[in-house]
Design a protein around this motif. Structure first.
Motif, mmCIF file in Angstrom:
data_model
loop_
_atom_site.group_PDB
_atom_site.id
_atom_site.type_symbol
_atom_site.label_atom_id
_atom_site.label_comp_id
_atom_site.label_asym_id
_atom_site.label_seq_id
_atom_site.Cartn_x
_atom_site.Cartn_y
_atom_site.Cartn_z
ATOM 1 N N GLU A 197 -7.399 5.785 -2.395
ATOM 2 C CA GLU A 197 -7.290 5.174 -1.071
ATOM 3 C C GLU A 197 -8.151 3.914 -1.011
ATOM 4 O OE1 GLU A 197 -10.224 7.349 1.870
ATOM 5 O OE2 GLU A 197 -9.353 8.795 0.473
ATOM 6 N N PRO A 210 -1.027 6.127 3.784
ATOM 7 C CA PRO A 210 -1.678 6.393 2.498
ATOM 8 C C PRO A 210 -0.998 5.660 1.348
ATOM 9 C CG PRO A 210 -0.760 8.417 3.461
ATOM 10 C CD PRO A 210 -0.421 7.295 4.375
ATOM 11 N N PRO A 211 -1.771 5.274 0.352
ATOM 12 C CA PRO A 211 -1.173 4.582 -0.791
ATOM 13 C C PRO A 211 -0.261 5.508 -1.589
ATOM 14 C CG PRO A 211 -3.497 5.015 -1.205
ATOM 15 C CD PRO A 211 -3.217 5.436 0.207
ATOM 16 N N TYR A 249 -8.731 -0.653 4.544
ATOM 17 C CA TYR A 249 -9.368 0.648 4.766
ATOM 18 C C TYR A 249 -8.744 1.351 5.976
ATOM 19 C CZ TYR A 249 -12.789 4.019 6.431
ATOM 20 O OH TYR A 249 -13.382 5.151 6.905
ATOM 21 N N GLY A 299 -5.102 2.215 5.472
ATOM 22 C CA GLY A 299 -4.973 3.356 4.575
ATOM 23 C C GLY A 299 -5.205 4.694 5.242
ATOM 24 N N LYS A 300 -5.829 4.684 6.410
ATOM 25 C CA LYS A 300 -6.044 5.938 7.141
ATOM 26 C C LYS A 300 -4.741 6.457 7.744
ATOM 27 C CE LYS A 300 -10.341 6.441 6.353
ATOM 28 N NZ LYS A 300 -10.731 7.509 5.422
ATOM 29 N N HIS A 320 -14.436 6.817 -6.521
ATOM 30 C CA HIS A 320 -13.747 8.109 -6.523
ATOM 31 C C HIS A 320 -14.369 9.042 -7.561
ATOM 32 C CE1 HIS A 320 -10.247 7.816 -3.762
ATOM 33 N NE2 HIS A 320 -10.599 6.550 -3.806
ATOM 34 N N LEU A 327 0.828 -1.198 0.000
ATOM 35 C CA LEU A 327 0.000 0.000 0.000
ATOM 36 C C LEU A 327 0.869 1.257 0.000
ATOM 37 C CD1 LEU A 327 -2.943 1.114 0.260
ATOM 38 C CD2 LEU A 327 -2.598 1.058 2.739
ATOM 39 N N SER A 328 1.851 1.300 0.886
ATOM 40 C CA SER A 328 2.666 2.508 1.015
ATOM 41 C C SER A 328 3.610 2.705 -0.157
ATOM 42 C CB SER A 328 3.457 2.484 2.326
ATOM 43 O OG SER A 328 4.436 1.468 2.306
ATOM 44 N N SER A 350 0.071 0.714 -4.299
ATOM 45 C CA SER A 350 -1.332 1.133 -4.415
ATOM 46 C C SER A 350 -2.230 0.223 -3.594
ATOM 47 C CB SER A 350 -1.762 1.069 -5.879
ATOM 48 O OG SER A 350 -1.733 -0.282 -6.326
ATOM 49 N N ALA A 351 -3.479 0.646 -3.479
ATOM 50 C CA ALA A 351 -4.483 -0.194 -2.819
ATOM 51 C C ALA A 351 -4.677 -1.498 -3.592
ATOM 52 C CB ALA A 351 -5.798 0.560 -2.699
#
Length: 199
Positions: free
Chosen positions: A104, A98-99, A91, A94-95, A158, A62-63, A66-67
């Motif tokens: 997100e 962030p990706p 989820y 990701g808070k 999105h 993720l970091s 991507s998601a």
């Protein structure tokens, strides 16, 4: 919990347990084998040998990517930890992490997939591209969505949130998860381009 994740004192397994336990521990007025099995299933997930490594790998994906990459890293890794539950983990992760790219992470479960299927079926009928809804049923099945399908879902939400924010009927500063929440908790009504609701 957020502070523990940010300062590194919370393990990914703890975040997983916290993010999924509400769903596993739900009570029902009508006991069922499934409801009775939930705590045992959660225990099975939490004692899996490679749970920590799998969750940590997903957070790294993720970091750094991507998601969608994080979703791919978890898909099929831990028995009984399917997308409906590991997207809850993504989820919450990701808070705080962030990706690197793309949208997100959001939750994708059976309810949300069925809402997407309903919407896709309606559009398919109106356009004539999927008159019987068979494509929508295949693409938005009840489980085991591909990483590509997860990315399509995120991209759609999105774009829909951006479009909704440009209208008077949606708060312009609303977070994306508000749309996900509305989609989950509301009977989805689709208005056709002509402005008429489906019959």
């Amino acid at each position: 919990m957020t502070d523990a994740v940010e300062d590194g004192t919370a393990s990914p397994a703890l975040l997983c347990a916290t993010s999924t336990s509400g769903r596993f521990c739900e009570t029902s007025t009508t006991p069922s084998r499934t409801a009775a099995a939930r705590p045992a299933t959660l225990r099975t997930i939490l004692v899996a040998d490679d749970l920590e490594a799998a969750l940590a790998g997903a957070v790294t994906a993720l970091s750094e990517h991507s998601a969608q990459a994080a979703y791919a890293a978890l898909r099929g890794r831990i028995p009984w930890l399917g997308p409906s539950f590991f997207t809850k983990f993504l989820y919450f992760a990701g808070k705080t992490v962030p990706p690197a790219n793309d949208p997100e992470p959001l939750v994708l479960d059976r309810v949300l997939a069925r809402r997407m299927r309903s919407l896709a079926s309606q559009v398919g009928r109106e356009t004539g591209h999927d008159p019987d809804g068979s494509i929508a049923r295949r693409v938005w099945r009840d489980q085991d969505w591909s990483p590509h399908r997860y990315q399509v879902y995120l991209s759609f939400l999105h774009a829909a949130a951006h479009q909704a924010a440009s209208t008077d009927g949606w708060p312009s500063d609303a977070s994306l998860d508000l749309l996900e929440y509305a989609l989950f908790n509301t009977a989805w009504m689709y208005a056709s381009p002509s402005g008429h609701l489906p019959a």
